[in-house]
Design an enzyme around this catalytic site. Structure first.
Site, PDB file in Angstrom:
ATOM      1  N   GLU A 426       0.798  -1.257   0.102  1.00 38.95           N
ATOM      2  CA  GLU A 426      -0.086  -0.014   0.040  1.00 38.95           C
ATOM      3  C   GLU A 426       0.872   1.055   0.022  1.00 38.95           C
ATOM      4  OE1 GLU A 426      -3.356  -0.028   2.464  1.00 38.95           O
ATOM      5  OE2 GLU A 426      -3.771  -2.185   2.099  1.00 38.95           O
TER       6      GLU A 426
HETATM    7  C1  FAD Z   1       2.118  -9.446   0.961  1.00 33.57           C
HETATM    8  C2  FAD Z   1       1.741  -8.535  -0.011  1.00 33.57           C
HETATM    9  C3  FAD Z   1       0.596  -8.096  -0.614  1.00 33.57           C
HETATM   10  C4  FAD Z   1       0.208  -7.236  -1.492  1.00 33.57           C
HETATM   11  N1  FAD Z   1      -1.048  -6.774  -1.946  1.00 33.57           N
HETATM   12  C5  FAD Z   1      -1.283  -6.072  -3.035  1.00 33.57           C
HETATM   13  C6  FAD Z   1      -2.635  -5.979  -3.553  1.00 33.57           C
HETATM   14  O1  FAD Z   1      -3.361  -6.596  -2.819  1.00 33.57           O
HETATM   15  N2  FAD Z   1      -2.691  -5.476  -4.619  1.00 33.57           N
HETATM   16  C7  FAD Z   1      -1.576  -4.778  -5.186  1.00 33.57           C
HETATM   17  O2  FAD Z   1      -1.714  -4.362  -6.350  1.00 33.57           O
HETATM   18  N3  FAD Z   1      -0.338  -4.916  -5.017  1.00 33.57           N
HETATM   19  C8  FAD Z   1      -0.111  -5.566  -3.950  1.00 33.57           C
HETATM   20  N4  FAD Z   1       1.081  -5.587  -3.267  1.00 33.57           N
HETATM   21  C9  FAD Z   1       2.391  -5.135  -3.995  1.00 33.57           C
HETATM   22  C10 FAD Z   1       2.809  -3.961  -3.105  1.00 33.57           C
HETATM   23  O3  FAD Z   1       1.986  -2.821  -3.075  1.00 33.57           O
HETATM   24  C11 FAD Z   1       4.292  -3.694  -3.657  1.00 33.57           C
HETATM   25  O4  FAD Z   1       5.082  -4.694  -3.504  1.00 33.57           O
HETATM   26  C12 FAD Z   1       4.671  -2.503  -3.364  1.00 33.57           C
HETATM   27  O5  FAD Z   1       4.055  -1.384  -4.088  1.00 33.57           O
HETATM   28  C13 FAD Z   1       6.108  -2.299  -3.820  1.00 33.57           C
HETATM   29  O6  FAD Z   1       6.501  -2.518  -5.018  1.00 33.57           O
HETATM   30  P1  FAD Z   1       7.636  -3.663  -5.653  1.00 33.57           P
HETATM   31  O7  FAD Z   1       7.435  -4.734  -4.640  1.00 33.57           O
HETATM   32  O8  FAD Z   1       7.303  -3.953  -7.002  1.00 33.57           O
HETATM   33  O9  FAD Z   1       8.994  -2.758  -5.303  1.00 33.57           O
HETATM   34  P2  FAD Z   1       9.764  -1.598  -6.360  1.00 33.57           P
HETATM   35  O10 FAD Z   1       8.635  -0.845  -6.825  1.00 33.57           O
HETATM   36  O11 FAD Z   1      10.412  -2.605  -7.183  1.00 33.57           O
HETATM   37  O12 FAD Z   1      10.846  -1.073  -5.100  1.00 33.57           O
HETATM   38  C14 FAD Z   1      12.015  -1.707  -4.793  1.00 33.57           C
HETATM   39  C15 FAD Z   1      12.300  -0.657  -3.549  1.00 33.57           C
HETATM   40  O13 FAD Z   1      12.706   0.517  -4.206  1.00 33.57           O
HETATM   41  C16 FAD Z   1      12.070   1.407  -3.469  1.00 33.57           C
HETATM   42  N5  FAD Z   1      11.587   2.638  -4.326  1.00 33.57           N
HETATM   43  C17 FAD Z   1      10.994   2.428  -5.718  1.00 33.57           C
HETATM   44  N6  FAD Z   1      10.711   3.529  -6.282  1.00 33.57           N
HETATM   45  C18 FAD Z   1      11.500   4.487  -5.771  1.00 33.57           C
HETATM   46  C19 FAD Z   1      11.560   5.901  -5.609  1.00 33.57           C
HETATM   47  N7  FAD Z   1      11.055   6.377  -6.759  1.00 33.57           N
HETATM   48  N8  FAD Z   1      12.382   6.562  -4.902  1.00 33.57           N
HETATM   49  C20 FAD Z   1      12.746   5.730  -3.822  1.00 33.57           C
HETATM   50  N9  FAD Z   1      12.718   4.538  -3.671  1.00 33.57           N
HETATM   51  C21 FAD Z   1      11.881   3.631  -4.360  1.00 33.57           C
HETATM   52  C22 FAD Z   1      10.841   1.003  -2.826  1.00 33.57           C
HETATM   53  O14 FAD Z   1      10.426   1.682  -1.731  1.00 33.57           O
HETATM   54  C23 FAD Z   1      11.399  -0.595  -2.470  1.00 33.57           C
HETATM   55  O15 FAD Z   1      12.280  -0.129  -1.302  1.00 33.57           O
HETATM   56  C24 FAD Z   1       1.429  -6.457  -2.441  1.00 33.57           C
HETATM   57  C25 FAD Z   1       2.722  -7.037  -1.824  1.00 33.57           C
HETATM   58  C26 FAD Z   1       3.073  -7.989  -0.876  1.00 33.57           C
HETATM   59  C27 FAD Z   1       4.478  -8.386  -0.640  1.00 33.57           C
END
Ligand code: FAD
Length: 643
Positions: A426
């Site tokens: 989120e």
């Molecule tokens: C258990 C679980 C439940 C979930 N449920 C849902 C759901 O119901 N629906 C849904 O749509 N998604 C869901 N998600 C997805 C979740 O919202 C994403 O994991 C989250 O938004 C982060 O995206 P990512 O994991 O691809 O990380 P990435 O976006 O690849 O980021 C990797 C790292 O880089 C950092 N980062 C990325 N961009 C920037 C920036 N511009 N500046 C600084 N730092 C940055 C992030 O904070 C993170 O630390 C879920 C994830 C999990 C693990």
């Protein structure tokens, strides 16, 4: 390369900018704070829950407590990874899938405050349960429908969702998480526009594998706006029996073992145009607005978990005797436990204040929700980690194992694993920083960006922009140096806490001044100075939490004048926060940001290979190749079977 990076960032920012909600009836306390104005009147007297609403909440919480006691064994769920079907049925019968749905559509129609109270109860017991229910209605179909759905859509879907048909929110994809604007799932309109064909994959969709009705964000054909091609993202309601929809994989995690979560596949899924929520192109705005309010669920559940720990730790630090005294008498343990209690008090204050704001219609709670989510998830991790340490070896042992060998199963190890993802989903903590920084800088961005970085096609003359900026800054800036005109009107806070309150007031103005000066220094580059902006945001978060704690303490002491514990807790929280604030202001000018850049650049260029001695350095790559192969084969087999 840097240019390309900045262009890509700019495009993502433009789209996010278009998707920001901008019209509100009630002002935001925190937005005002970043502008140097301390609106104590917005939180004092503390907006305590209305007695009628509280009674409704008390009754409903009793009902949920009964279901939890009867059907949910969190230790077993964590141990087996199986979430009991009968618990879901019992929750459906208790109306728990319709807590946030209005009564006219068959829901319970709880206020945000009562809904958050339920999440706090669930969070103190079984966070897998919290996630089932909150993914369904904090971010699942009910929330976007409530805000953007047509009456027809509400009548069609809300009664089903309230009765227990499960919903999910599908935004993330394998290649896009924090930057959903780049999503690759597409929705192609039919020639007559009566339906769309949905194609793509959605990852980590909570409730997804068991969902009946999902909200899915997808790209529809781009549009030209002011001479620029703008990506269009649209929100669709998808039902599980639509041909072409399938669950490709069920995911498992370090915590939340009872979660239903998966990789979903859309293969030419035909979705009728009437299933679009809002208008085509409004999808990202809908997703972000959904998350704005939805974000309040996680902090409430986090506060619930920490409140339970504060209760549990008491008997442990009294009963566990080492070196001849209860461990609570050792200074090192006392410090951890005192901070656990004070931080939990601050979380509680922030959560109830943000919920009270959210219960006002059309209040701007973007910043408060982001602060609540960020502050509570980060603080919870600290509180639980301290509690784990205080419990020694037992902190690391699972409840299941403790129970099996006849000891009290205290849930800290499970809570720690379950709560970790709160800092990621989120909107991760880093993204919360960006959102808060954007809102903190709003006034300056609106006035100064058109001057510093004019947009192509902008029509307003430079002279008129300068005039506007001069007019605003000439009256705003001098006020930041004047003594405060705030009337505190507190009756119960002691002198130390009143001093903290005055500190918040004068530090708001210092924060606004420093932000302004820093913008002068970095100009349009400031939006890329994440760490400096993060320092300012951290100051804002602590000021908000200090003010909320003081307002809540003032209220609680008013209710029970003989109990001075709220006074103590607010004081300790504020004292710690003041140290952090000083460190953050210092870090704006004196920091190691250039060194972070240098070391990470070297790492990204592969310059640390020399460190790879005495390690199984090819393990990850080998494991990935082997596992990926199996998963792809399994998926291909499954799809061949489906076809
Ligand atoms: C258990 C679980 C439940 C979930 N449920 C849902 C759901 O119901 N629906 C849904 O749509 N998604 C869901 N998600 C997805 C979740 O919202 C994403 O994991 C989250 O938004 C982060 O995206 P990512 O994991 O691809 O990380 P990435 O976006 O690849 O980021 C990797 C790292 O880089 C950092 N980062 C990325 N961009 C920037 C920036 N511009 N500046 C600084 N730092 C940055 C992030 O904070 C993170 O630390 C879920 C994830 C999990 C693990």
């Amino acid at each position: 390369m840097a240019d390309l990076d900045n262009k890509a960032k700019e495009k993502a920012m433009d789209l996010a900018e278009d998707a920001r909600q901008t019209e509100w009836k009630f002002p935001s306390f925190t937005a005002e704070l970043f502008r140097g104005s301390f609106r104590w009147d917005l939180m004092h007297p503390f907006p305590a829950q209305d007695p009628e609403d509280k009674k409704t909440g008390d009754e409903y919480l009793a009902k949920i407590r009964e279901v939890l006691e009867r059907y949910v064994d969190p230790i077993e769920i964590d141990h087996t990874g199986h979430y009991p079907e009968e618990a879901l049925k019992a929750f459906a019968e208790a109306g728990a899938f319709g807590m946030k749905i209005a009564k006219e559509y068959g829901g319970v129609g709880l206020s945000q405050t009562n809904y958050s109270r339920v999440l706090s109860l669930l969070g103190s017991y079984c966070q897998s349960t919290t996630t089932w229910l909150s993914a369904h209605q904090s971010i699942g179909v009910p929330q976007p429908l409530k805000m953007y759905g047509t009456e027809e859509q509400k009548k069609k879907f809300l009664p089903r969702l309230a009765a227990g048909e499960i919903s999910a929110f599908a935004l993330t994809e394998p290649d896009v998480g924090s930057d959903p604007a780049k999503m690759s799932t597409t929705a192609t309109p039919s020639e007559d526009g009566s339906y769309y064909l949905l194609n793509g994959e959605k990852l980590w969709c909570t409730n997804g594998p068991d969902a009946d009705i999902l909200v899915v964000m997808a790209q529809t054909p781009p549009k030209m706006v002011n001479g620029k091609e703008r990506t269009q993202i649209t929100a669709f309601i998808v039902e599980k029996d639509m041909p072409g929809y399938s669950v490709a994989h069920r995911c498992s995690f370090m915590g939340l073992k009872g979660l239903s979560n998966g990789l979903l596949k859309f293969d030419n899924v035909k979705v009728p145009a009437e299933n679009i929520i809002g208008k085509p192109g409004q999808g990202l705005k809908i997703a972000l607005a959904t998350l704005n309010t939805g974000r309040l669920g996680i902090p409430a559940a986090s506060a619930g978990a920490c409140k339970l720990c504060v209760q549990e730790v008491q008997s442990w630090i009294n009963g566990r005797v080492q070196w001849g005294v209860p461990i609570g008498k050792h200074q090192a343990i006392a410090k951890k436990v005192a901070n656990m209690a004070a931080d939990t008090f601050a979380m509680e204050s922030v959560v109830w204040l943000a919920c009270a704001f959210a219960d006002k219609e059309n209040a701007d709670i973007r910043l408060e929700a982001a602060i609540a989510k960020y502050f509570c998830t980060e603080t919870t991790w600290r509180v639980l980690d301290d509690y784990l340490q205080v419990r020694g070896g037992r902190g690391f042992e699972t409840e299941h194992s403790l129970r099996e060998r006849g000891e009290q199963p205290v849930p800290v190890e499970r809570f720690l694993r379950d709560s970790r993802v709160g800092r990621i989903f989120e909107g991760s903590s880093e993204i919360m920083h960006l959102i808060m920084a954007r809102e903190a800088m709003d006034t300056h961005f609106k006035l100064m960006m058109p001057l510093m970085k004019p947009k192509p096609g902008a029509t307003e003359s430079k002279g008129s922009l300068i005039l506007k900026a001069v007019k605003f800054y000439a009256s705003w800036y001098p006020k930041l140096w004047l003594p405060s005109a705030t009337n505190y009107e507190v009756k119960h806070l002691n002198a130390t806490n009143q001093d903290h309150l005055q500190f918040v007031d004068r530090t708001c103005r210092k924060l606004a001044r420093s932000l302004f000066h820093t913008m002068g220094k970095y100009r349009e580059r400031l939006e890329y100075e994440q760490l400096i902006l993060a320092n300012f945001v951290e100051v804002g978060v602590d000021l908000f939490a200090m003010a909320a704690s003081l307002a809540y303490a003032e209220y609680l002491i008013g209710q029970k004048p003989d109990d001075d514990t709220p006074q103590q807790l607010a004081d300790l929280y504020c004292a710690n926060a003041r140290d952090r604030i000083a460190a953050n202001f210092r870090a704006v000018k004196h920091n190691h940001n250039a060194k972070f850049r240098g070391v990470t650049d070297a790492l990204m260029d592969g310059k640390f290979g020399w460190m790879a001695t005495d390690i199984m350095d090819d393990y990850v790559a080998k494991a990935a190749a082997r596992e990926l192969g199996t998963a792809v084969e399994a998926r291909e087999e499954e799809h061949a079977h489906v076809k």
